[in-house]
Scaffold this active site. Sequence first.
Site, PDB file in Angstrom:
ATOM      1  N   HIS A  79     -31.547  16.373   8.456  1.00  0.00           N
ATOM      2  CA  HIS A  79     -31.893  16.118   9.856  1.00  0.00           C
ATOM      3  C   HIS A  79     -32.928  15.003   9.887  1.00  0.00           C
ATOM      4  CE1 HIS A  79     -32.320  17.131  14.168  1.00  0.00           C
ATOM      5  NE2 HIS A  79     -33.541  16.659  13.981  1.00  0.00           N
ATOM      6  N   CYS A  80     -32.618  13.936  10.597  1.00  0.00           N
ATOM      7  CA  CYS A  80     -33.502  12.768  10.645  1.00  0.00           C
ATOM      8  C   CYS A  80     -34.174  12.685  12.016  1.00  0.00           C
ATOM      9  CB  CYS A  80     -32.715  11.480  10.376  1.00  0.00           C
ATOM     10  SG  CYS A  80     -33.739   9.993  10.462  1.00  0.00           S
ATOM     11  N   PRO A  81     -35.499  12.842  12.082  1.00  0.00           N
ATOM     12  CA  PRO A  81     -36.180  12.748  13.385  1.00  0.00           C
ATOM     13  C   PRO A  81     -36.121  11.351  13.987  1.00  0.00           C
ATOM     14  CG  PRO A  81     -37.776  12.878  11.596  1.00  0.00           C
ATOM     15  CD  PRO A  81     -36.431  13.144  10.988  1.00  0.00           C
ATOM     16  N   ASN A  93     -33.201  11.461  15.852  1.00  0.00           N
ATOM     17  CA  ASN A  93     -33.170  12.698  16.641  1.00  0.00           C
ATOM     18  C   ASN A  93     -31.830  13.406  16.506  1.00  0.00           C
ATOM     19  OD1 ASN A  93     -34.137  14.663  18.460  1.00  0.00           O
ATOM     20  ND2 ASN A  93     -33.172  13.619  20.193  1.00  0.00           N
ATOM     21  N   ASN A  94     -31.349  13.525  15.283  1.00  0.00           N
ATOM     22  CA  ASN A  94     -30.047  14.155  15.075  1.00  0.00           C
ATOM     23  C   ASN A  94     -29.867  14.467  13.593  1.00  0.00           C
ATOM     24  OD1 ASN A  94     -27.562  15.199  15.703  1.00  0.00           O
ATOM     25  ND2 ASN A  94     -26.608  13.247  16.246  1.00  0.00           N
TER      26      ASN A  94
END
Length: 309
Positions: free
Chosen positions: A166-168, A171-172
Site C-alpha cells: 500500500h503506497c500512501p 493513496n492506494n
Amino acid sequence: MKSPVHRCRDVEHGRGQNRAGSNCLQPEQRIPISKDVITSSSSSAMWFIRDTCGIVCAIITWLLVFYAEFVVLFVMLVPSKNLTYSIVNGTLFNTLAFLALASHLRAMCTDPGAVPKGNATKEYIESLQLKPGQVVYKCPKCCSIKPDRAHHCSVCKRCIRKMDHHCPWVNNCVGENNQKYFVLFTMYIALISLHSLSMVVFHFLYCFEDDWTKCSSFSPPATVILLILLCFEGLLFLIFTSVMFGTQVHSICTDETGIEQLKKEERRWAKKTKWMNMRAVFGHQFSLLWLSPFSTPDHGKAETYQYVV
C-alpha cells in the site's frame, strides 16, 4: 524461514467434511474458479480510498511537481536568452510532468484488484457446488472469498489480488490492475527529477558566468533559494523513485510481489519467463502504449484464479 503451505485462514469445506484443523494438513489440490467470482464490481467504477494520510501525501506529490514546474519555467527557461534551449527543455519537462501526474491519477483511481466484499456467504459457497474434500478460503476481515496470492489491506479494508504494497503517495494499494500505472509514475518522476537537476546545474553555471541580475527575473537571493530547494527535491525524489522503479521491475520479472518476498511465501504458481511477466502487467503486445498511462493493459485471456483446497 518460509511460510507453511497451508496458511491459517477461515475455510469452507465441501459437504461431508468436518472443519477440523487436521483437514488443513491434507495434500494440496487446486480448483479453478471463474475470475468473475473474485473480480470486484467496482473495477469499472471510480475507485478512491478515503484515507487522510494518503490524501495528504497525494496532494503533497502534486504540489511538489507544480513547484518544480514553476521553478523550471519562470526561474530558468523564461529568462533564458536561448529560445531553442527554452522551447526544447520546456516541452520535454512539461510532457514528462504531464505523464507523471496522469500516471499518478490512474494509479490512485484504479481498482488495484479488490476482491468483492462480503461474497463469502454460506448460500454463495453452496452455489459453487464444491466436491467433498474441497475447500475455499475466506478472509475473516472482509468476509470475501480469497484467491491465491491475495492479501488483505488494512487501509483499503479489502483483499487485493497480487497486492504488492500500500503506497500512501498514490493513496492506494499497488496490485494486479494498477501496477503498470505505479511503475510509470515512478519512472516519469525519476526522469523529471533528473531533467530538473541537469537544468539547475546548467543554470548555476550560466549565472556564475553572467550577471546574476540578468539570469533570472527574481532577485539573486531568491533565485539561489529556489534553485537549491529544487535541487534538493530533485535529488531526493530521483533516488527514491529510482529505487522504487527498480524494485517494481524486479518484482514483475520474478513474478513475486513485495509482500510475498517479505513473508518469504512458498511459490505455488507456475513459473513464467521475465518477458511473459512483463507482458502480463503492461499488455500482451509490446508497443509505445506500454509507456502510456491512458492505455489500459490488454491482458488477453483472463487468468483463472486458483483456490487452495
